[in-house]
Design a protein around this motif. Sequence first.
Motif, PDB file in Angstrom:
ATOM      1  N   SER A 119      52.244   4.946  -9.568  1.00  0.00           N
ATOM      2  CA  SER A 119      51.513   3.700  -9.378  1.00  0.00           C
ATOM      3  C   SER A 119      50.178   3.828 -10.090  1.00  0.00           C
ATOM      4  O   SER A 119      49.641   4.927 -10.226  1.00  0.00           O
ATOM      5  CB  SER A 119      51.290   3.397  -7.887  1.00  0.00           C
ATOM      6  OG  SER A 119      50.528   4.411  -7.271  1.00  0.00           O
ATOM      7  N   ALA A 120      49.663   2.731 -10.548  1.00  0.00           N
ATOM      8  CA  ALA A 120      48.370   2.651 -11.229  1.00  0.00           C
ATOM      9  C   ALA A 120      48.417   3.288 -12.616  1.00  0.00           C
ATOM     10  O   ALA A 120      48.127   2.630 -13.617  1.00  0.00           O
ATOM     11  CB  ALA A 120      47.248   3.274 -10.392  1.00  0.00           C
ATOM     12  N   SER A 121      48.738   4.569 -12.719  1.00  0.00           N
ATOM     13  CA  SER A 121      48.798   5.219 -14.024  1.00  0.00           C
ATOM     14  C   SER A 121      49.850   6.308 -13.993  1.00  0.00           C
ATOM     15  O   SER A 121      50.215   6.810 -12.947  1.00  0.00           O
ATOM     16  CB  SER A 121      47.431   5.822 -14.390  1.00  0.00           C
ATOM     17  OG  SER A 121      47.115   6.893 -13.522  1.00  0.00           O
ATOM     18  N   ASN A 122      50.338   6.656 -15.175  1.00  0.00           N
ATOM     19  CA  ASN A 122      51.362   7.695 -15.304  1.00  0.00           C
ATOM     20  C   ASN A 122      50.952   8.661 -16.413  1.00  0.00           C
ATOM     21  O   ASN A 122      51.643   8.837 -17.412  1.00  0.00           O
ATOM     22  CB  ASN A 122      52.732   7.069 -15.594  1.00  0.00           C
ATOM     23  CG  ASN A 122      53.864   8.087 -15.519  1.00  0.00           C
ATOM     24  OD1 ASN A 122      53.694   9.171 -14.970  1.00  0.00           O
ATOM     25  ND2 ASN A 122      55.016   7.745 -16.074  1.00  0.00           N
ATOM     26  N   ALA A 123      49.781   9.268 -16.233  1.00  0.00           N
ATOM     27  CA  ALA A 123      49.254  10.173 -17.241  1.00  0.00           C
ATOM     28  C   ALA A 123      50.103  11.426 -17.364  1.00  0.00           C
ATOM     29  O   ALA A 123      50.616  11.947 -16.369  1.00  0.00           O
ATOM     30  CB  ALA A 123      47.813  10.554 -16.903  1.00  0.00           C
ATOM     31  N   VAL A 124      50.247  11.912 -18.577  1.00  0.00           N
ATOM     32  CA  VAL A 124      51.006  13.134 -18.837  1.00  0.00           C
ATOM     33  C   VAL A 124      50.184  14.343 -18.380  1.00  0.00           C
ATOM     34  O   VAL A 124      48.987  14.428 -18.659  1.00  0.00           O
ATOM     35  CB  VAL A 124      51.304  13.254 -20.345  1.00  0.00           C
ATOM     36  CG1 VAL A 124      51.964  14.586 -20.657  1.00  0.00           C
ATOM     37  CG2 VAL A 124      52.194  12.102 -20.793  1.00  0.00           C
ATOM     38  N   PRO A 125      50.794  15.281 -17.658  1.00  0.00           N
ATOM     39  CA  PRO A 125      50.054  16.497 -17.277  1.00  0.00           C
ATOM     40  C   PRO A 125      49.637  17.273 -18.523  1.00  0.00           C
ATOM     41  O   PRO A 125      50.336  17.262 -19.540  1.00  0.00           O
ATOM     42  CB  PRO A 125      51.055  17.274 -16.423  1.00  0.00           C
ATOM     43  CG  PRO A 125      52.392  16.727 -16.790  1.00  0.00           C
ATOM     44  CD  PRO A 125      52.180  15.300 -17.151  1.00  0.00           C
ATOM     45  N   THR A 126      48.515  17.933 -18.443  1.00  0.00           N
ATOM     46  CA  THR A 126      47.942  18.574 -19.631  1.00  0.00           C
ATOM     47  C   THR A 126      48.039  20.089 -19.626  1.00  0.00           C
ATOM     48  O   THR A 126      47.740  20.717 -20.634  1.00  0.00           O
ATOM     49  CB  THR A 126      46.464  18.180 -19.773  1.00  0.00           C
ATOM     50  OG1 THR A 126      45.769  18.558 -18.569  1.00  0.00           O
ATOM     51  CG2 THR A 126      46.325  16.678 -19.994  1.00  0.00           C
ATOM     52  N   SER A 127      48.411  20.698 -18.517  1.00  0.00           N
ATOM     53  CA  SER A 127      48.521  22.158 -18.499  1.00  0.00           C
ATOM     54  C   SER A 127      49.772  22.572 -17.740  1.00  0.00           C
ATOM     55  O   SER A 127      50.162  21.939 -16.763  1.00  0.00           O
ATOM     56  CB  SER A 127      47.284  22.786 -17.849  1.00  0.00           C
ATOM     57  OG  SER A 127      47.154  22.379 -16.499  1.00  0.00           O
ATOM     58  N   PHE A 128      50.394  23.641 -18.231  1.00  0.00           N
ATOM     59  CA  PHE A 128      51.640  24.144 -17.668  1.00  0.00           C
ATOM     60  C   PHE A 128      51.553  25.658 -17.576  1.00  0.00           C
ATOM     61  O   PHE A 128      50.916  26.308 -18.412  1.00  0.00           O
ATOM     62  CB  PHE A 128      52.836  23.768 -18.552  1.00  0.00           C
ATOM     63  CG  PHE A 128      53.029  22.298 -18.741  1.00  0.00           C
ATOM     64  CD1 PHE A 128      53.926  21.594 -17.972  1.00  0.00           C
ATOM     65  CD2 PHE A 128      52.298  21.607 -19.701  1.00  0.00           C
ATOM     66  CE1 PHE A 128      54.105  20.226 -18.129  1.00  0.00           C
ATOM     67  CE2 PHE A 128      52.467  20.242 -19.881  1.00  0.00           C
ATOM     68  CZ  PHE A 128      53.365  19.547 -19.096  1.00  0.00           C
ATOM     69  N   GLU A 129      52.210  26.224 -16.567  1.00  0.00           N
ATOM     70  CA  GLU A 129      52.302  27.667 -16.440  1.00  0.00           C
ATOM     71  C   GLU A 129      53.751  28.073 -16.223  1.00  0.00           C
ATOM     72  O   GLU A 129      54.468  27.439 -15.444  1.00  0.00           O
ATOM     73  CB  GLU A 129      51.449  28.183 -15.273  1.00  0.00           C
ATOM     74  CG  GLU A 129      49.956  28.061 -15.509  1.00  0.00           C
ATOM     75  CD  GLU A 129      49.140  28.708 -14.409  1.00  0.00           C
ATOM     76  OE1 GLU A 129      49.743  29.172 -13.413  1.00  0.00           O
ATOM     77  OE2 GLU A 129      47.906  28.761 -14.529  1.00  0.00           O
ATOM     78  N   LEU A 130      54.167  29.114 -16.909  1.00  0.00           N
ATOM     79  CA  LEU A 130      55.498  29.685 -16.738  1.00  0.00           C
ATOM     80  C   LEU A 130      55.339  31.065 -16.122  1.00  0.00           C
ATOM     81  O   LEU A 130      54.727  31.959 -16.727  1.00  0.00           O
ATOM     82  CB  LEU A 130      56.224  29.782 -18.085  1.00  0.00           C
ATOM     83  CG  LEU A 130      57.642  30.352 -18.033  1.00  0.00           C
ATOM     84  CD1 LEU A 130      58.570  29.428 -17.256  1.00  0.00           C
ATOM     85  CD2 LEU A 130      58.172  30.601 -19.445  1.00  0.00           C
ATOM     86  N   ASN A 131      55.843  31.236 -14.913  1.00  0.00           N
ATOM     87  CA  ASN A 131      55.674  32.489 -14.165  1.00  0.00           C
ATOM     88  C   ASN A 131      54.215  32.927 -14.119  1.00  0.00           C
ATOM     89  O   ASN A 131      53.880  34.111 -14.221  1.00  0.00           O
ATOM     90  CB  ASN A 131      56.537  33.603 -14.772  1.00  0.00           C
ATOM     91  CG  ASN A 131      58.021  33.368 -14.564  1.00  0.00           C
ATOM     92  OD1 ASN A 131      58.422  32.520 -13.779  1.00  0.00           O
ATOM     93  ND2 ASN A 131      58.840  34.114 -15.283  1.00  0.00           N
ATOM     94  N   GLY A 132      53.313  31.935 -13.980  1.00  0.00           N
ATOM     95  CA  GLY A 132      51.894  32.220 -13.846  1.00  0.00           C
ATOM     96  C   GLY A 132      51.134  32.360 -15.139  1.00  0.00           C
ATOM     97  O   GLY A 132      49.897  32.501 -15.123  1.00  0.00           O
ATOM     98  N   THR A 133      51.831  32.295 -16.273  1.00  0.00           N
ATOM     99  CA  THR A 133      51.171  32.422 -17.581  1.00  0.00           C
ATOM    100  C   THR A 133      50.978  31.044 -18.197  1.00  0.00           C
ATOM    101  O   THR A 133      51.932  30.260 -18.285  1.00  0.00           O
ATOM    102  CB  THR A 133      52.024  33.290 -18.528  1.00  0.00           C
ATOM    103  OG1 THR A 133      52.150  34.598 -17.969  1.00  0.00           O
ATOM    104  CG2 THR A 133      51.388  33.382 -19.900  1.00  0.00           C
TER     105      THR A 133
END
Length: 493
Positions: A119-133
């Motif tokens: 709702s309101a906005s659907n901004a793309v996430p900007t950071s990702f971690e794979l197994n903490g990295t």
Amino acid sequence: MRHPPRSVLLAVAGSVALLGSVLVPVVTASGATPACTVEYTVTSQWDTGFQGAVKITNNAAAVSGWKLTFTYAGSQKVSQGWNAKWSQSGATVTAANESWNGSLGTGASVSAGFIASWSASNAVPTSFELNGTPCNTDTDPTPTPTPTDPPDPGDGTAPALHVSGNKLVDAGGKTRRLLGVNRSGGEFMCVQGYGIWDGPVDDAAVQAIADWHANTVRIPLNEECWLGLSNIKPEYAGANYVNAVKDLVARIEAHGMTPIVELHWSYGQYTGNSAGCSDVHATCQKPMPDMRYSPSFWSSAANTFKNDPAVVFDLFNEPYPDRATSTAAQAWQCWRDGGTCPGIGYEVAGMQDLVDAVRATGAKNPVLAGGLAYSNDLSQWLTYRPTDPAGNLAAAYHVYNFNTCANESCWNSTLAPVAAQVPLVAGEIGENTCSHGFVDQVMKWFDDRALSYLGWTWNTWDCSSGPSLISDYDGTPTSYGIGLRDHLRALNP
């Protein structure tokens, strides 16, 4: 509980617009290859929801298990997904590998998809971690992510359970009483063509159940939807349905509660005494499970959850072959052995058939088996109980104020002997008075013997026809639900 006649009024608003890929850029300071890269794609979006996908590429050392995490900036809520175990806590989303796609070699990629609301906005996430990295960015060039196995299912706050004598106990031998609610919807919405769940099952909705101090949620299911039969809309069937169930199970466990996966509605035409419908399809409660599909349902469900010892299996909601047969002996034999049962026109799968289907997968999860008369009669349960090679069989019982066995005299004579030998779980308790005087009596009798019980049901229906514990999915109780809520909170302050 047989469901009250009612209209399900749902409308899907807004047209679906196909969107192009929305890719998160890979940012490096030195031009070095990041330890991992993630491509996040919104494939379609509509007024209140969207479908997305992630492609994960591991550029570091091979891993035998992976877990991706990212955080939304808006109100997005993931409701279901596939090719990963999806969960969400607050704004943080986690996708962990399935048992079959955990290995991710150097340079290898894996993709997974999901459906979410916004709702309101659907901004793309900007950071990702794979197994903490961190992914999509430089990391220290020397160390590489240490290969990690994903946490085993059931390693969270929900305890692994097994039968010990006449108790359900956790891995440390501590008795676990199953005290909570039913979450109806998965048994009827899909076959009626309206969706998968009746009302929200997101993290906030599950948290509302936990706020009552419940430790168990029973999930009624539909075998035709699970198996993806042709009479079910594809969007509510097969993998879509199974993944939605897996997602709900994961959320229940994440809140420390035990999920009970239960076969509620099944295939088979029955038009005899007390028939709920004349339809061959799984559109109402049938007197017994069917040999055509029910063992297949349990084979698939058991394979899905056999590595998660926190999940309990409830074989069949409310058997009532006694309404079709002429003698109690015939009814109990039909209940256990199935086959050609008097008065039932389809081949029946008996409780032994279903136990065998579960155990043939290697699943050792606790299994519940309800008795006759809509699981209200356990008078000969011990005589006819199925053989369980895993030794993890328990008895299920349902009781409402309008049932035959609904008083202390009957409980003392028929339930107490069963509870002395195996765990006894009242999978459904309730009343149609919009009050809680009757369930108060039930809970006291079960409390005095340290037994388990679950209220019917966590849905916003009219309590006199449901009955319903809540008037809002935020956990606001009905006058009937107040009794269970306050009692659970008193037991576990």
